[in-house]
Design an enzyme around this catalytic site. Structure first.
Site, PDB file in Angstrom:
ATOM      1  N   LYS A  13     -12.515  19.967  11.590  1.00  0.00           N
ATOM      2  CA  LYS A  13     -12.599  19.081  10.509  1.00  0.00           C
ATOM      3  C   LYS A  13     -11.433  18.325  10.029  1.00  0.00           C
ATOM      4  O   LYS A  13     -11.467  17.036   9.537  1.00  0.00           O
ATOM      5  CB  LYS A  13     -12.921  19.950   9.201  1.00  0.00           C
ATOM      6  CG  LYS A  13     -13.350  19.419   8.010  1.00  0.00           C
ATOM      7  CD  LYS A  13     -13.896  20.741   7.029  1.00  0.00           C
ATOM      8  CE  LYS A  13     -13.140  21.937   6.993  1.00  0.00           C
ATOM      9  NZ  LYS A  13     -11.903  21.977   6.424  1.00  0.00           N
ATOM     10  N   ARG A  88     -16.321  24.263  -1.648  1.00  0.00           N
ATOM     11  CA  ARG A  88     -16.617  25.317  -0.683  1.00  0.00           C
ATOM     12  C   ARG A  88     -17.778  26.316  -1.278  1.00  0.00           C
ATOM     13  O   ARG A  88     -18.111  27.249  -0.596  1.00  0.00           O
ATOM     14  CB  ARG A  88     -15.449  26.149  -0.407  1.00  0.00           C
ATOM     15  CG  ARG A  88     -14.683  25.953   1.224  1.00  0.00           C
ATOM     16  CD  ARG A  88     -13.363  26.738   0.972  1.00  0.00           C
ATOM     17  NE  ARG A  88     -12.732  27.117   2.178  1.00  0.00           N
ATOM     18  CZ  ARG A  88     -12.054  26.311   2.666  1.00  0.00           C
ATOM     19  NH1 ARG A  88     -11.489  25.251   2.209  1.00  0.00           N
ATOM     20  NH2 ARG A  88     -11.471  26.925   3.826  1.00  0.00           N
ATOM     21  N   ARG A 127      -4.659  27.589  17.738  1.00  0.00           N
ATOM     22  CA  ARG A 127      -4.204  26.585  16.604  1.00  0.00           C
ATOM     23  C   ARG A 127      -2.823  26.877  16.094  1.00  0.00           C
ATOM     24  O   ARG A 127      -2.523  27.864  15.802  1.00  0.00           O
ATOM     25  CB  ARG A 127      -5.448  26.740  15.514  1.00  0.00           C
ATOM     26  CG  ARG A 127      -4.904  25.503  14.443  1.00  0.00           C
ATOM     27  CD  ARG A 127      -6.066  25.206  13.611  1.00  0.00           C
ATOM     28  NE  ARG A 127      -6.231  25.964  12.557  1.00  0.00           N
ATOM     29  CZ  ARG A 127      -7.191  25.680  11.561  1.00  0.00           C
ATOM     30  NH1 ARG A 127      -7.875  24.663  11.399  1.00  0.00           N
ATOM     31  NH2 ARG A 127      -7.489  26.694  10.496  1.00  0.00           N
ATOM     32  N   ARG A 160      -0.871  29.846  11.376  1.00  0.00           N
ATOM     33  CA  ARG A 160      -1.174  30.394  10.027  1.00  0.00           C
ATOM     34  C   ARG A 160      -1.566  31.792  10.188  1.00  0.00           C
ATOM     35  O   ARG A 160      -2.171  32.156  11.023  1.00  0.00           O
ATOM     36  CB  ARG A 160      -2.225  29.701   9.473  1.00  0.00           C
ATOM     37  CG  ARG A 160      -1.761  28.319   9.420  1.00  0.00           C
ATOM     38  CD  ARG A 160      -2.948  27.225   8.794  1.00  0.00           C
ATOM     39  NE  ARG A 160      -4.222  28.069   8.107  1.00  0.00           N
ATOM     40  CZ  ARG A 160      -5.209  27.530   7.522  1.00  0.00           C
ATOM     41  NH1 ARG A 160      -5.515  26.157   7.867  1.00  0.00           N
ATOM     42  NH2 ARG A 160      -6.024  27.962   6.671  1.00  0.00           N
ATOM     43  N   ARG A 171     -12.691  34.660   6.787  1.00  0.00           N
ATOM     44  CA  ARG A 171     -12.891  33.202   6.598  1.00  0.00           C
ATOM     45  C   ARG A 171     -14.177  32.829   6.970  1.00  0.00           C
ATOM     46  O   ARG A 171     -14.857  31.875   6.231  1.00  0.00           O
ATOM     47  CB  ARG A 171     -11.598  32.505   7.040  1.00  0.00           C
ATOM     48  CG  ARG A 171     -10.282  32.786   5.821  1.00  0.00           C
ATOM     49  CD  ARG A 171      -9.024  32.361   6.457  1.00  0.00           C
ATOM     50  NE  ARG A 171      -9.093  30.675   6.711  1.00  0.00           N
ATOM     51  CZ  ARG A 171      -8.553  30.388   7.753  1.00  0.00           C
ATOM     52  NH1 ARG A 171      -8.189  30.931   8.743  1.00  0.00           N
ATOM     53  NH2 ARG A 171      -8.542  29.083   7.538  1.00  0.00           N
TER      54      ARG A 171
HETATM   55  P1  AMP Z   1      -8.220  25.732   4.840  1.00  0.00           P
HETATM   56  O1  AMP Z   1      -6.842  25.266   5.286  1.00  0.00           O
HETATM   57  O2  AMP Z   1      -9.175  24.801   4.297  1.00  0.00           O
HETATM   58  O3  AMP Z   1      -8.716  26.756   5.838  1.00  0.00           O
HETATM   59  O4  AMP Z   1      -7.656  26.712   3.441  1.00  0.00           O
HETATM   60  C1  AMP Z   1      -6.839  27.638   3.366  1.00  0.00           C
HETATM   61  C2  AMP Z   1      -7.154  28.753   2.164  1.00  0.00           C
HETATM   62  O5  AMP Z   1      -7.163  28.012   1.020  1.00  0.00           O
HETATM   63  C3  AMP Z   1      -8.560  29.169   2.234  1.00  0.00           C
HETATM   64  O6  AMP Z   1      -8.702  30.200   3.098  1.00  0.00           O
HETATM   65  C4  AMP Z   1      -8.677  29.540   0.812  1.00  0.00           C
HETATM   66  O7  AMP Z   1      -8.043  30.743   0.644  1.00  0.00           O
HETATM   67  C5  AMP Z   1      -8.109  28.371   0.163  1.00  0.00           C
HETATM   68  N1  AMP Z   1      -8.870  27.271  -0.170  1.00  0.00           N
HETATM   69  C6  AMP Z   1      -8.832  26.018   0.225  1.00  0.00           C
HETATM   70  N2  AMP Z   1      -9.778  25.288  -0.402  1.00  0.00           N
HETATM   71  C7  AMP Z   1     -10.640  26.085  -1.187  1.00  0.00           C
HETATM   72  C8  AMP Z   1     -11.594  25.950  -1.975  1.00  0.00           C
HETATM   73  N3  AMP Z   1     -12.145  24.851  -1.990  1.00  0.00           N
HETATM   74  N4  AMP Z   1     -11.865  26.840  -2.706  1.00  0.00           N
HETATM   75  C9  AMP Z   1     -11.275  28.277  -2.641  1.00  0.00           C
HETATM   76  N5  AMP Z   1     -10.398  28.453  -1.714  1.00  0.00           N
HETATM   77  C10 AMP Z   1     -10.031  27.326  -1.181  1.00  0.00           C
END
Ligand code: AMP
Length: 220
Positions: A13, A88, A127, A160, A171
């Site tokens: 994505k 989300r 990754r 990460r 997740r």
């Molecule tokens: P990502 O890089 O999109 O996987 O986001 C990393 C982390 O940021 C996620 O596992 C959540 O803890 C937090 N996060 C990112 N976007 C959101 C969202 N829209 N709502 C809640 N937590 C978020």
């Protein structure tokens, strides 16, 4: 044009969002990147979000929604936004819709990039992202030219902590149990398209551009 890209961790994505935003001339806004930048900057937002992110939990809606709404009010978002990682939850989607109505804009289309869970897990284990700008690599399928160094900005690559162990499973559970419900939300608004994300980067990109164009033409 305002677009939402829905996809699990490891669905490609982020890579696709960056390519698509560039093709369409709109701003790529990735909620996870905004949180990681806030954590690096050690500001209030970063402090509030850190524990949730490390555990693999969602950051509470009120914090996340405020961050995104503040960001999309900036002038560089006026031509349109490609939302990556937000919304989300249904509550986030509703908050976004009502804010967009308020500022005379709307979501034009939402695309779900579908990839089976076993493929996601395999991709996530390889990754790595860069410290400076979060450019994404995969040591198995898309390695950098020099090991451990970002091709684009020379910064260090790292894995990460939430791409490992229990956090990654949590997740993915949240994605399949909660975030995926957004597809029903946007389908009910006739704004949902789905793309097979289990193909090469270029093929997915072409499919995305084609589908968005077709959606725009049929709803124009
Ligand atoms: P990502 O890089 O999109 O996987 O986001 C990393 C982390 O940021 C996620 O596992 C959540 O803890 C937090 N996060 C990112 N976007 C959101 C969202 N829209 N709502 C809640 N937590 C978020």
């Amino acid at each position: 044009m305002n677009i939402i890209l829905i996809g699990a961790q490891g669905s490609g994505k982020g890579t696709q969002a960056a390519m698509l935003a560039q093709s369409l001339g709109i701003r790529h806004i990735a909620s996870g990147d905004l949180f990681r930048q806030a954590i690096d900057a050690q500001n209030d937002l970063g402090m509030q979000a850190k524990t949730y992110i490390e555990r693999g939990d969602l950051v509470p809606d009120n914090i996340t929604v405020r961050m995104i709404l503040d960001r999309i009010e900036q002038p560089d978002c006026a031509a349109g936004v490609l939302f990556d990682g937000f919304p989300r939850t249904i509550a986030q989607a509703e908050a976004l819709d009502s804010e967009l109505v308020h500022i005379g804009r709307q979501i034009d289309v939402t695309v779900y990039l579908s990839v089976p869970r076993e493929v996601l897990l395999k991709r996530l284990s390889g990754r790595y992202i860069c410290r400076a700008n979060q450019h994404v690599y995969n040591i198995n399928t898309r390695p950098p030219k020099v090991a451990g160094i970002c091709d684009l900005d020379g910064s260090e690559l790292y894995q990460r902590s939430d791409d490992r162990g229990e956090a990654v499973q949590k997740r993915l559970d949240i994605f399949f149990n909660e975030t995926l419900r957004l597809t029903d939300y946007y389908a009910a608004q006739h704004k949902l398209e789905e793309i097979n994300g289990n193909q090469g980067i270029e093929q997915v990109h072409e499919a995305l551009v084609r589908q968005i164009r077709e959606h725009r033409d049929t709803t124009a």
